[in-house]
Enzyme design. Sequence first.
Site, short mmCIF file in Angstrom:
data_model
loop_
_atom_site.label_atom_id
_atom_site.label_comp_id
_atom_site.label_asym_id
_atom_site.label_seq_id
_atom_site.Cartn_x
_atom_site.Cartn_y
_atom_site.Cartn_z
N CYS A 115 0.83 -1.21 0.00
CA CYS A 115 0.00 0.00 0.00
C CYS A 115 0.86 1.26 0.00
O CYS A 115 0.45 2.30 -0.52
CB CYS A 115 -0.95 -0.01 1.20
SG CYS A 115 -0.11 -0.16 2.79
N HIS A 359 -1.49 1.10 7.53
CA HIS A 359 -1.98 1.11 6.15
C HIS A 359 -1.89 2.53 5.60
O HIS A 359 -2.20 3.50 6.28
CB HIS A 359 -3.43 0.61 6.11
CG HIS A 359 -4.00 0.53 4.74
ND1 HIS A 359 -3.47 -0.27 3.76
CD2 HIS A 359 -5.08 1.17 4.18
CE1 HIS A 359 -4.19 -0.14 2.65
NE2 HIS A 359 -5.17 0.73 2.88
#
Length: 1079
Positions: A115, A359
């Site tokens: 990510c 994330h």
Amino acid sequence: MSRPNTRNKSKRPRADDCESPSAVFKKIHSTGAITKGDIKQLYMVWKPVCHGCHGNSKDSPNCFCGLIPAANGVRKSGLWQRTNEIIRALGPNPSTDLRDSTETPAGLTNLGATCYANSILQCLYMNTSFRLGIFSLEPDILKMHPVLDQLARLFAQLHSSKMAFIDSAPFIKTLELDNGVQQDSHEFLTLFLSLLEGSLSHSKVPGARTIVQHLFRGSVSHVTRCSSCGRDSEASSKMEDFYELELNIKGLNNLEQSLDDYLSTEALDGENQYFCESCQKRVDATRCIKLRSLPPVVNFQLKRYVFLPKTTTKKKISSAFSFPGQLDMGKRLSNPSSSYTYGLSAILIHKGSAANSGHYVAHVKDESNGQWWEFDDEHVSKLGLHPFGEKPGKSSNKTDQKPQGSSTADSVTNDDNNSCHEAAFTSTMEEMFSSTDAYMLMYKRIAKDENGIESNNISSNNSLPHHFVDEIDERNTSYVKECEEYESKKDVHLAYITERRQEVKSVLTEAPATPEEDSYFWISTDWLRQWADNVNPPSPIITGVRVHSSIDNSPIQCEHGKVPASKVTSMKRLSAGAWHKLFSKYGGGPTLSSDDFCMECLKDGAKNSVSADVYRDRKASLRSIAEAALAGNNPDGPLYFVSRPWLTQWLRRKNVDIPSDADSGPTIALTCTHGNLLPEHASGAKRVTVPEDLWLFLYETSGMKIDDIVTFPSDSQPCGICSQQLSVVASVEDNLRAVKLKQRQSHEKLTSGKSLALHPGQKYYLVPSSWLSEWRAYITATGKNISSLPEPQSLEVTINSLICEKHSRLLQRPLDLVCKRGTITQKASNTDGLTMISESDWILFSEEWNVAHGKGLCAEIVFSKSSQDNLQSSEAVPILVEDLDQSTNDLSNDLGGREPYVRTDPEVCEECIGEKESCALVEKLNYQNEDIQVYLVRGKEAPKSIREASAAVPVPDRRTSKRSRRTTSGNSISLKVSGSTTVYQLKLMIWESLGIVKENQELHKGSVEIEDDFATLADKCIFPGDVLWVKDSEIYENRDIADEISEQKVVVQTEEGFRGTLLTSSASAQLCQDISFSD
């Protein structure tokens, strides 16, 4: 007017002329003829066709209810499940990944932990100038540089692909990134831009060759100025390039404060004085950073992570940080300019509390229309005109409203107290945003025309490069074809489902045959149910190979190939029309029509039915005879023995149609191993006499072979061998009973278990308490248990085991002394220690157990000269302090303060006992997964009941009541611990269960506080079943236990970063690799 009777409205009325199957079978058995009416009765043809039952009735072959759900009804599986569930079975629909239009950005797949790369790539792609620069690269350059090639292909797919998200695997693989390791997005951007800068330098297209430097590179200088002469150092004129500005945010509230901190002036004095070349000496000076030039895109890297020297780990700063929608950087330059206005174009966000996990998502502004988009790997969401989404219920064009900074934080207000530069907050029109997770901010310079009006200079040439058109068109064509194939497959399958449902409804509508119809067919209910409920009709299996679907009526056939009446609950009666529809399509069979009832099975059924009636009637008539036999009232005539318990159970059994297995063996319990009658006083041989009629019935219905049934007339004699053996056993038991009686009489007081009053100057003997308990149970066992308990171990062997071989001393201590109301006794115990008995009892034991009188262990009660003498005596047993009363105190005063204790001969071996106890303690503390109880105490100290339970010495192998593990109002908990559990781990358990932070826990066992977090529970002598109590000091603030646990779980490792990837390769190595790829 009377109300109608509705009690039995759901019950179908039985036809008046219907006979019971039993009556029909009796008629068939008596006449030998089977009529058409009999067939209707036995095969339940007479039952009416029903409608609207809750389920399918087995009792009616004319009931077809419940085979399919009601109108608009569904089932969990099969033909009648929901349509979306049927479609789901076809697999994933590729059309769900279809992109709305090329105006909607596409996402990137996350390969595990990529990510960080996806968010950076989306920020770069959404920058139109950077995208055009990549698209303008020559095909030859792309072939020579795999990274550029994969980046251009990725951008081309993001630009024109029909898919909602693009596979990033080829690009990640080319960079040789580990897709399972989370990396820092800022570090990735820095290294990636450096790699691109080297690769792009080979291009001959001016707009592409320097696109990285043009867009992202600015310059700064580190200025050192002498406070004495006012001159700048020679190095101050040197300019250094930067691609991002790293700003501190710890203790700072907004971007303006961070920029002030970055450009602030540092004083060099004291030990840090600067050596001035002009002054030729060390002088005070100042040092600061000056911005010399700014690029069109400025990246602000927010330092959200701080290093913790204590744990050598990084911790994330989660405080809210504010930043404006527009930023004036002109005043920040060393040569101030008013035209350097930047607009917020992208925000990189890190979600999560830990520095090495979490994330990354990106919020990026579309330069063409001002819309903001959230890029979360494969998922792309439209946010509107504000970077964190529109504020619910508020219009985005209201100038007096400030937008929300994030979904969890309010917009930052223009408070002068929190502002370092008033100029930055003067406009009420200015937008401010706040975020606790913003990690990097991208600002793009706002271009203005000569009149100072913002202009959109985005190039209209934003088409796909010609060398990628064919490839993208081929990908899109393949994807569209896949979507079309799936839709076609779905349409065919749904059409088939619709056809099958119509077929089932059509057949079942026509299926019922009225009772008056003579032409009908039988079909297996199981097959019909599967056919009506499954997507694909049921198929028989032949030699393990599934063949064409066909009707299978074999389960409802009898051995004669016909339809037996006994199978009527497993079959349905189909009309001729419905049968021909099924048979013409599926075939199979066999065909079983209305004429295929089985005459042989009906005759056998009639015979069995009559036999059952006869059996039932005979048993009913003999019940009163059996009850009279049990009462001892038998008529004159021959009598026979049967087992009394067996006959009692025979009477209790329900009246059934045929004998059961329980009816066999009425004399088995009376038969000995020699095949003869057991003596009545043998165990389980209780018997009763029954008349001959009852015996013959029991004999005939026993279900055993004739040779296996033993008949015992009432004049049968018991087995001689068994009688003799029982007589011997009885004689032995009589002798044993006499011996036990004599011992009970000789040791009357010892048998009763009462405490023996001890007197100084008298001689006593010691016996193990455990042996004495076994002896007491042995001699008091009477009746059937007289020989069931084993004799205690030899007393001589027991006495010898008490002497240690090394020192010839006692391996056990006498039980503690108790003094109540002036009488000295011993504490009672059935397991531990040595009990004192009188000399007369020992003399009798010597005779009864063949022990030499001189082997006895002697003991006497003596008084110490002082309390110190008592404590210094190794064989002394102290008196229990808690049992002292006023009489004892008076006795002690009369004796001048002396206390009684037990003196033994031989002495107690403290050395061996101590070693044994140490081993037992170590073994006991080596436990796993056992329960302890922890009480939460509110107040200054724990209640007495808890303190006493907590301080109690645990008893070995004790059984703890289940009630002790119950909690009351959340004030106590039961925890599973081991001896190796540390105090720290125990406090974490208490923290998690009771919510008391570790530092505030005052943990106690009894009155002793448990300290030292690194000690184990075994070190603190905490045993299974112990009761602890804890108090909350409330000194430290509460915090989340997750922070404590995460800090403990972090394994400190050397950060590898991007080592081993192309991002850290040297320029020469990259060039060599590029050449090898081109080959």
